[in-house]
Design a protein around this motif. Structure first.
Motif, short mmCIF file in Angstrom:
data_model
loop_
_atom_site.label_atom_id
_atom_site.label_comp_id
_atom_site.label_asym_id
_atom_site.label_seq_id
_atom_site.Cartn_x
_atom_site.Cartn_y
_atom_site.Cartn_z
N ALA A 87 0.82 -1.21 0.00
CA ALA A 87 0.00 0.00 0.00
C ALA A 87 0.85 1.26 0.00
O ALA A 87 0.37 2.33 -0.33
N ASP A 88 2.11 1.17 0.39
CA ASP A 88 2.97 2.35 0.51
C ASP A 88 3.90 2.48 -0.69
O ASP A 88 5.09 2.23 -0.61
N TYR A 89 3.34 2.88 -1.82
CA TYR A 89 4.14 3.06 -3.03
C TYR A 89 3.87 4.43 -3.63
O TYR A 89 2.88 5.09 -3.31
N ILE A 90 4.76 4.82 -4.51
CA ILE A 90 4.62 6.05 -5.27
C ILE A 90 4.71 5.64 -6.74
O ILE A 90 5.57 4.83 -7.09
N SER A 91 3.84 6.18 -7.57
CA SER A 91 3.89 5.82 -8.99
C SER A 91 3.62 7.03 -9.86
O SER A 91 2.99 7.99 -9.44
N THR A 92 4.13 6.94 -11.08
CA THR A 92 3.85 7.96 -12.07
C THR A 92 3.92 7.30 -13.45
O THR A 92 4.60 6.30 -13.64
N SER A 93 3.17 7.85 -14.37
CA SER A 93 3.25 7.40 -15.76
C SER A 93 3.06 8.61 -16.67
O SER A 93 2.35 9.55 -16.33
N VAL A 94 3.74 8.55 -17.80
CA VAL A 94 3.66 9.63 -18.78
C VAL A 94 3.39 9.00 -20.15
O VAL A 94 4.08 8.06 -20.56
N ASN A 95 2.38 9.51 -20.84
CA ASN A 95 2.04 9.03 -22.17
C ASN A 95 2.78 9.87 -23.20
O ASN A 95 2.62 11.09 -23.22
N ASP A 96 3.57 9.25 -24.03
CA ASP A 96 4.17 9.90 -25.19
C ASP A 96 3.53 9.30 -26.44
O ASP A 96 2.79 8.33 -26.36
N ASP A 97 3.83 9.89 -27.61
CA ASP A 97 3.22 9.41 -28.84
C ASP A 97 3.51 7.95 -29.14
O ASP A 97 2.64 7.24 -29.63
N ASP A 98 4.73 7.50 -28.86
CA ASP A 98 5.11 6.13 -29.23
C ASP A 98 5.58 5.29 -28.05
O ASP A 98 6.19 4.25 -28.23
N ARG A 99 5.29 5.74 -26.82
CA ARG A 99 5.75 4.99 -25.65
C ARG A 99 4.97 5.39 -24.40
O ARG A 99 4.45 6.49 -24.31
N LEU A 100 4.97 4.45 -23.48
CA LEU A 100 4.39 4.66 -22.15
C LEU A 100 5.54 4.60 -21.15
O LEU A 100 6.27 3.61 -21.12
N ASN A 101 5.72 5.66 -20.38
CA ASN A 101 6.76 5.72 -19.36
C ASN A 101 6.13 5.44 -18.00
O ASN A 101 5.18 6.13 -17.62
N VAL A 102 6.67 4.46 -17.27
CA VAL A 102 6.11 4.07 -15.99
C VAL A 102 7.22 3.98 -14.95
O VAL A 102 8.29 3.43 -15.23
N ALA A 103 6.95 4.50 -13.75
CA ALA A 103 7.86 4.37 -12.62
C ALA A 103 7.04 4.09 -11.37
O ALA A 103 6.04 4.77 -11.12
#
Length: 167
Positions: A87-103
């Motif tokens: 339950a104790d996580y941090i996440s982010t995602s960014v949508n680009d034209d040709d890729r999905l960035n996830v952390a």
């Protein structure tokens, strides 16, 4: 006397065959997009998952999932964090034209925070926009432990990418 000689010959064989330093294959770290292939119609969304197997002390994960932007697009809010994380996580995602960035990473506590085992890191949605096929491949992958170093087995990781077929 003959029995003693046989025991003396068999004993070392049993010791070497049962020892932990066996020459058998080690359990490898595996990262997979599952299912490996899906077929959809135009303008239909489909969900894939990113699964990890045999990880030890995973504290944070990041990657890019690259695709053919002439065939595939990302819907709004395509990422759902998987059940592997506490339950104790941090996440982010960014949508680009040709890729999905996830952390995704754990919040630091005073105890041991790394995760071990197998599980779903995250699920993501894509939408087919033109008839054809697109590979879904990992790039810029990072799996780090609590000390900020690559997790054990990272140098020999097995990566299984995915494919989306649009009909």
């Amino acid at each position: 006397m003959k029995r003693l000689a046989i025991l003396i010959l068999i004993f070392p064989i049993l010791i070497f065959s049962c020892s932990k330093s066996s020459t058998g294959p080690e359990t490898n770290l595996i990262l997979s997009i599952t299912p490996s292939e899906q077929t959809v119609g135009i303008n239909i969304e489909v969900t894939f998952s990113v699964d990890i197997e045999n990880v030890t002390d995973l504290f944070a994960f990041s990657c890019e999932i690259v695709f053919d932007s002439t065939k595939v697009t990302l819907p709004e809010n395509p990422v759902i964090v998987g059940s592997f994380w506490s339950a104790d996580y941090i996440s982010t995602s960014v949508n680009d034209d040709d890729r999905l960035n996830v952390a995704i990473g754990l919040e630091q506590t005073s105890g041991d925070d790394g995760l071990d085992g197998d599980g779903v890191l995250f699920n993501f949605k894509v939408k087919g926009i033109q008839i054809g096929e697109s590979d879904l491949t990992f790039e810029n992958l990072s799996l780090i432990n609590e000390e900020g170093n690559p997790v054990d087995g990272f140098d020999d990781i097995t990566i299984n990418n995915g494919t989306l077929i649009i009909q």
